[in-house]
Design an enzyme around this catalytic site. Structure first.
Site, PDB file in Angstrom:
ATOM      1  CB  CYS A 181      -0.970  -0.002   1.222  1.00  0.00           C
ATOM      2  SG  CYS A 181      -2.251  -1.197   1.105  1.00  0.00           S
TER       3      CYS A 181
HETATM    4  N1  LIG Z   1      -2.727  -5.944   1.642  1.00  0.00           N
HETATM    5  C1  LIG Z   1      -3.148  -4.953   2.177  1.00  0.00           C
HETATM    6  O1  LIG Z   1      -2.754  -4.800   3.293  1.00  0.00           O
HETATM    7  C2  LIG Z   1      -4.150  -4.113   1.449  1.00  0.00           C
HETATM    8  C3  LIG Z   1      -4.801  -3.076   2.220  1.00  0.00           C
HETATM    9  C4  LIG Z   1      -5.896  -2.541   1.675  1.00  0.00           C
HETATM   10  C5  LIG Z   1      -5.922  -2.084   0.345  1.00  0.00           C
HETATM   11  N2  LIG Z   1      -5.436  -3.215  -0.315  1.00  0.00           N
HETATM   12  C6  LIG Z   1      -5.616  -3.147  -1.877  1.00  0.00           C
HETATM   13  O2  LIG Z   1      -6.294  -4.451  -2.271  1.00  0.00           O
HETATM   14  C7  LIG Z   1      -6.147  -4.804  -3.291  1.00  0.00           C
HETATM   15  C8  LIG Z   1      -5.688  -6.243  -3.123  1.00  0.00           C
HETATM   16  O3  LIG Z   1      -4.570  -6.543  -2.554  1.00  0.00           O
HETATM   17  P1  LIG Z   1      -4.147  -7.726  -1.834  1.00  0.00           P
HETATM   18  O4  LIG Z   1      -3.122  -7.646  -0.842  1.00  0.00           O
HETATM   19  O5  LIG Z   1      -5.535  -8.611  -1.199  1.00  0.00           O
HETATM   20  O6  LIG Z   1      -3.462  -8.518  -3.074  1.00  0.00           O
HETATM   21  P2  LIG Z   1      -2.956 -10.080  -3.063  1.00  0.00           P
HETATM   22  O7  LIG Z   1      -2.042 -10.604  -4.042  1.00  0.00           O
HETATM   23  O8  LIG Z   1      -3.130 -10.669  -1.514  1.00  0.00           O
HETATM   24  O9  LIG Z   1      -4.434 -10.942  -3.486  1.00  0.00           O
HETATM   25  C9  LIG Z   1      -5.085 -10.785  -4.683  1.00  0.00           C
HETATM   26  C10 LIG Z   1      -5.503 -12.215  -5.408  1.00  0.00           C
HETATM   27  O10 LIG Z   1      -6.145 -11.694  -6.562  1.00  0.00           O
HETATM   28  C11 LIG Z   1      -6.065 -12.875  -7.506  1.00  0.00           C
HETATM   29  N3  LIG Z   1      -6.335 -12.164  -8.800  1.00  0.00           N
HETATM   30  C12 LIG Z   1      -5.545 -11.482  -9.737  1.00  0.00           C
HETATM   31  N4  LIG Z   1      -6.007 -11.216 -10.815  1.00  0.00           N
HETATM   32  C13 LIG Z   1      -7.237 -11.924 -10.891  1.00  0.00           C
HETATM   33  C14 LIG Z   1      -8.386 -11.923 -11.540  1.00  0.00           C
HETATM   34  N5  LIG Z   1      -8.207 -11.205 -12.796  1.00  0.00           N
HETATM   35  N6  LIG Z   1      -9.256 -12.648 -11.526  1.00  0.00           N
HETATM   36  C15 LIG Z   1      -9.628 -13.344 -10.112  1.00  0.00           C
HETATM   37  N7  LIG Z   1      -8.605 -13.239  -9.292  1.00  0.00           N
HETATM   38  C16 LIG Z   1      -7.509 -12.589  -9.467  1.00  0.00           C
HETATM   39  C17 LIG Z   1      -4.548 -13.361  -7.184  1.00  0.00           C
HETATM   40  O11 LIG Z   1      -4.447 -14.623  -7.576  1.00  0.00           O
HETATM   41  C18 LIG Z   1      -4.685 -13.084  -5.758  1.00  0.00           C
HETATM   42  O12 LIG Z   1      -4.894 -14.373  -4.907  1.00  0.00           O
HETATM   43  C19 LIG Z   1      -4.993  -3.992  -4.146  1.00  0.00           C
HETATM   44  O13 LIG Z   1      -5.527  -3.014  -4.622  1.00  0.00           O
HETATM   45  C20 LIG Z   1      -4.240  -3.255  -2.798  1.00  0.00           C
HETATM   46  O14 LIG Z   1      -3.669  -2.183  -2.860  1.00  0.00           O
HETATM   47  C21 LIG Z   1      -4.338  -3.960   0.069  1.00  0.00           C
END
Ligand SMILES: NC(=O)c1ccc[n+]([C@@H]2O[C@H](COP(=O)([O-])OP(=O)(O)OC[C@H]3O[C@@H](n4cnc5c(N)ncnc54)[C@H](O)[C@@H]3O)[C@@H](O)[C@H]2O)c1
Length: 452
Positions: A278
């Site tokens: 983030c």
């Molecule tokens: N990790 C954090 O602390 C956090 C906090 C707030 C916001 N975010 C935001 O949330 C979003 C997700 O982050 P995350 O940390 O959960 O990511 P992550 O990498 O942990 O998980 C994302 C998942 O999406 C899947 N994926 C990718 N493309 C796909 C598609 N086209 N169809 C279906 N599945 C698909 C991947 O295989 C993965 O399992 C990002 O935009 C991030 O900036 C993350």
């Protein structure tokens, strides 16, 4: 108009009586906890992820996310209301879909929207009238309206009438023992008033409070403000650490004393740099968007410059401290203590520890790492395995660099057994002086636990 009202009313009643089927796209740090909350609220939930290994693990009742206990996934699967799948066509069954796919940056620090676009295209292919779609991935203002809405409209659906589209930023803080998905207020901005009403009802079914805002752009910007605020303030205290180092003043003493002010000050602490999915990335989404409007976001650029230079500052501290002991970095044995980007989590994405390790190795050091939460990690195709924090390892090291302040580590033992400790997090403050020379992020070298 009657149809609009009935479509909205129908979806609201489906949410109310839990007969709506909820889809979550992307079952990672954000999507899996959210899916679990929807299951807990009584919905049937379809989690769609392109990663078949993750899908298989979840259906076998195993969690791959630290904040979601395996027992919770097992219980969700046992209800028969949670399905993880890699089959896109299952999205057809959903009445509401939240998108939680990655939003990384390209090598040139531009938004990489490939995952969001791919998820939006999948939804559009499976969409039907009476569907609510909420984007949760952090992104630049305008994404929901410019990328998501047209894809649904291209299928002949009218947003606000047939389908309801909103943005609601995920604010999860991995490893936070107090605030989880459920008790962190959820900001929601819809394309139309009906969109925000439905998306708010959806989240209120499983999250304690919802904060509606007037547009998706406002909701998109809320998330960017929150993380830019952190990046800028961390940049400020990192610069303060450098200032204090040059002045010979104890930076921690200054910050802790300032934090006694009961109003008008919020405590941030300096460190080896910022990490995670983030704070290092999100502000650049805003900077990029503003570049397209011929505006330069100076605070973002400056904070990024200072924060990304911190690993180099740490490595210089190591080099100076070794120099005091008549040693060169080249050929020195360095143990990096903690590679996760923050305390008590297992995530190494964008971790400053990776830069510290790389920079030390570029200077010829032999580097090992220990992290109680990370046994190994993969970087540029290579797997790096951690070592035990044994007495031999501490004695082997010419320098121990504390990069992550995990709570479970016995820092007294580190100070007792190592010869040189570079403490970037001030965790050795207040310990009994040991064998090690302890050097802080902003101080000279001293043979006491307290770091300045
Ligand atoms: N990790 C954090 O602390 C956090 C906090 C707030 C916001 N975010 C935001 O949330 C979003 C997700 O982050 P995350 O940390 O959960 O990511 P992550 O990498 O942990 O998980 C994302 C998942 O999406 C899947 N994926 C990718 N493309 C796909 C598609 N086209 N169809 C279906 N599945 C698909 C991947 O295989 C993965 O399992 C990002 O935009 C991030 O900036 C993350």
């Amino acid at each position: 108009m009657a149809d609009v009202v009935s479509m909205k009313t129908h979806l609201l009643s489906q949410i109310h009586d839990r007969s709506a089927v909820i889809g979550v796209i992307g079952l990672g740090y954000v999507g899996l906890p959210l899916a679990m909350e929807f299951v807990h609220a009584g919905f049937r939930v379809i989690g769609y992820d392109v990663n078949e290994r993750v899908v298989g693990q979840l259906m076998a009742g195993q969690s791959h996310i630290q904040d979601v206990p395996t027992a919770q996934v097992q219980a969700a699967v046992a209800t028969g209301r949670f399905t993880a799948t890699a089959v896109e066509a299952r999205l057809k069954e959903c009445d509401a879909i939240s998108i939680a796919v990655p939003t990384p940056l390209s090598k040139t620090r531009d938004p990489d929207m490939a995952y969001v676009l791919s998820a939006a295209d999948a939804i559009a292919r499976q969409a039907h009238p009476g569907l609510c779609v909420v984007l949760e991935s952090t992104t630049y203002p305008g994404t929901t309206r410019e990328l998501l809405q047209p894809r649904l409209e291209a299928m002949g659906l009218t947003v606000g009438q047939d389908v309801f589209v909103a943005f609601s930023p995920e604010r999860v803080d991995p490893g936070n023992p107090v605030y989880s998905t459920k008790n962190t207020p959820k900001v929601v901005g819809g394309i139309t008033p009906a969109c925000v009403e439905i998306a708010s009802a959806l989240y209120l079914s499983c999250i304690d409070s919802v904060v509606p805002v007037s547009s998706p752009e406002a909701a998109e910007l809320v998330k960017l403000l929150e993380n830019t605020f952190r990046a800028v303030n961390i940049g400020l205290v990192n610069e303060l650490a450098i200032v204090c180092d040059k002045l010979g003043v104890n930076v921690w003493e200054v910050i802790n004393a300032a934090a006694t002010k009961p109003f008008g000050f919020m405590k941030f602490t300096p460190g080896p740099g910022i990490g995670g999915h983030c704070i290092p990335l999100d502000p650049h989404y805003l900077a990029w968007k503003m570049r397209t409007l011929n505006y330069k976001t100076r605070f973002i650029d400056l904070a990024s410059e200072i924060n990304s230079a911190m690993p180099e500052w740490v490595v210089q501290k190591v080099a100076d401290a070794l120099n005091e002991e008549r040693k060169a970095v080249r050929g020195s044995r360095v143990l990096v203590l903690g590679v996760a980007y923050k305390r008590d989590i297992d995530d190494v994405r964008e971790s400053p520890a990776l830069d510290v390790i790389r920079l030390l190795e570029e200077r010829g050091a032999h580097v090992e790492f220990h992290d109680p939460f990370v046994q190994e990690f993969r970087e540029e195709g290579h797997v790096r395995k951690g070592v035990e924090l044994s007495g031999e390892m501490l004695a082997w090291s010419d320098a121990v660099v504390i990069v992550t302040d995990h709570l479970g580590v016995d820092y007294q033992r580190v100070v007792d057994l190592a010869t040189l400790v570079v403490d970037t997090r001030n965790v050795t403050a207040g310990l009994t002086p040991g064998r090690a020379q302890v050097v802080g992020l902003a101080s000279g070298s001293r043979k006491v636990g307290a770091v300045s």
